[in-house]
Write an enzyme that holds these catalytic residues in place. Sequence first.
Site, PDB file in Angstrom:
ATOM      1  CE1 TYR A 123       0.011   4.585 -15.935  1.00 16.01           C
ATOM      2  CE2 TYR A 123       1.316   2.918 -17.062  1.00 16.01           C
ATOM      3  CZ  TYR A 123       0.781   3.434 -15.896  1.00 16.01           C
ATOM      4  OH  TYR A 123       1.019   2.803 -14.704  1.00 16.01           O
ATOM      5  CD  GLN A 124       2.997   1.667 -21.525  1.00 16.61           C
ATOM      6  OE1 GLN A 124       3.572   1.472 -20.448  1.00 16.61           O
ATOM      7  NE2 GLN A 124       2.128   0.844 -22.026  1.00 16.61           N
ATOM      8  CG  ASP A 199       6.356  -9.759  -3.955  1.00 13.62           C
ATOM      9  OD1 ASP A 199       5.526  -8.980  -4.429  1.00 13.62           O
ATOM     10  OD2 ASP A 199       6.756  -9.698  -2.779  1.00 13.62           O
ATOM     11  CG  ASP A 217       3.295  -0.014 -15.607  1.00 18.40           C
ATOM     12  OD1 ASP A 217       2.191   0.517 -15.396  1.00 18.40           O
ATOM     13  OD2 ASP A 217       3.607  -0.543 -16.688  1.00 18.40           O
ATOM     14  CB  SER A 219      -3.311  -3.604 -11.315  1.00 16.89           C
ATOM     15  OG  SER A 219      -2.540  -4.517 -12.026  1.00 16.89           O
ATOM     16  CE1 TYR A 285      -4.978   2.339 -18.592  1.00 20.13           C
ATOM     17  CE2 TYR A 285      -3.458   3.989 -17.771  1.00 20.13           C
ATOM     18  CZ  TYR A 285      -3.693   2.734 -18.290  1.00 20.13           C
ATOM     19  OH  TYR A 285      -2.645   1.886 -18.495  1.00 20.13           O
TER      20      TYR A 285
HETATM   21  C1  JFQ Z   1       0.334  -0.317 -18.218  1.00 17.58           C
HETATM   22  N1  JFQ Z   1       1.663  -0.635 -18.503  1.00 17.58           N
HETATM   23  C2  JFQ Z   1      -0.076  -0.667 -16.823  1.00 17.58           C
HETATM   24  N2  JFQ Z   1      -1.551   0.237 -15.140  1.00 17.58           N
HETATM   25  C3  JFQ Z   1      -1.370  -0.020 -16.483  1.00 17.58           C
HETATM   26  N3  JFQ Z   1      -6.929   1.777 -14.053  1.00 17.58           N
HETATM   27  C4  JFQ Z   1      -2.868   0.543 -14.640  1.00 17.58           C
HETATM   28  C5  JFQ Z   1      -3.960  -0.147 -15.342  1.00 17.58           C
HETATM   29  C6  JFQ Z   1      -5.303   0.094 -14.720  1.00 17.58           C
HETATM   30  C7  JFQ Z   1      -5.629   1.546 -14.675  1.00 17.58           C
HETATM   31  C8  JFQ Z   1      -4.550   2.260 -13.978  1.00 17.58           C
HETATM   32  C9  JFQ Z   1      -3.177   2.001 -14.585  1.00 17.58           C
END
Ligand code: JFQ
Length: 345
Positions: A123-124, A199, A217, A219, A285
């Site tokens: 991912y990173q 923020d 990056d 959630s 994920y």
């Molecule tokens: C990692 N640096 C951040 N971002 C991760 N369902 C999210 C975490 C939750 C996942 C989707 C990517």
Amino acid sequence: MSKNSSKNSGSDLWLVSRHSMPADFPDAYYFVSFSLVHILPVSFDSTLRTHLSHSGTDLIKDGWFHERGVLWPGQAMSLQVKEVLDHHKSDFQDVLVFESTNFGNVLVLDGVIQVTERDEFAYQEMIAHLPLFAHPNPKKVLVIGGGDGGVLREIAKHESVTEITLCEIDKDVIDVSKKYLPELAKGYDDPRVTVKIMDGAKFMEENKDSFDVIITDSSDPVGPASVLFETPFYNAMYDSLCDGGIVCTQGECIWLHLDLIHPLIKSISDKFSTVEYAYTTIPSYPSGQIGFIIASKGGKSGPCKVPARQPSSELAKQLKYYSSEVHGAAFVLPAFARRAIFGDS
Ligand code: JFQ
């Protein structure tokens, strides 16, 4: 009874909590959840919203952590737990770190897996190197979220970059990552990094026409992060980019979230010069896949799927997922996803 139940809340507002829904939650309700933030009463501010989050340790049963969520109904990712290393409520969310049997240390926020030491690079590397190698000469880079530091670590591999600003709202995420995820948090050691605990939208409002690359990056779009998946946030990123700049955001999953991805891409396509979707594969994920929305502002000559630069042979050897070939391939979508996102035949 879980902390998120409507019994405890005394309010229908609990519906926005991703874990307050039963596993057999009807699809109709599930799609509504993407836009619940729009129909919430004014008094339902982001601070309150965060207090609806799930307690991470409630999700550990018989030594296994089960990641269930309204954004991936009827499925769960389970990891075997060796030891809980930290569990507390920050000002913004429920923070859990555990050592797993096979995925190394795992960071969980509001019950959702954020990173595991075993597969985080998938991912990173991609969220960082796709926009950075698509840009001919990135100097100033902004990261919104990304408190674990892994994206910083990847950006720091680009010699052209002179300034890296990280805007993370929750300092606790940085602190636990420094303690339990040192291979990610080493990103903070680079002298080009400046950290702002604030923020991201507010920061961008104060910094217009400033960045060559912005990486969000985030959630998932439940609770406080919902706004990061809405057009006004993309407009703010657009305004904060220099001419020729590129944004790359966490773009959720083609197996689960086409109904979120399609309208978002459509809504930002008028403003950005190019808007594309790329993806990576990652076992921890939901559904093993996560995408990125990559969009450019003005100046750039072509689409981001064509890298403007290549990693040096020395860097290429360090990278575990990204390569120039993977860069191009990441934008090639399965037919069902291409049709749903871009409406192509
Ligand atoms: C990692 N640096 C951040 N971002 C991760 N369902 C999210 C975490 C939750 C996942 C989707 C990517």
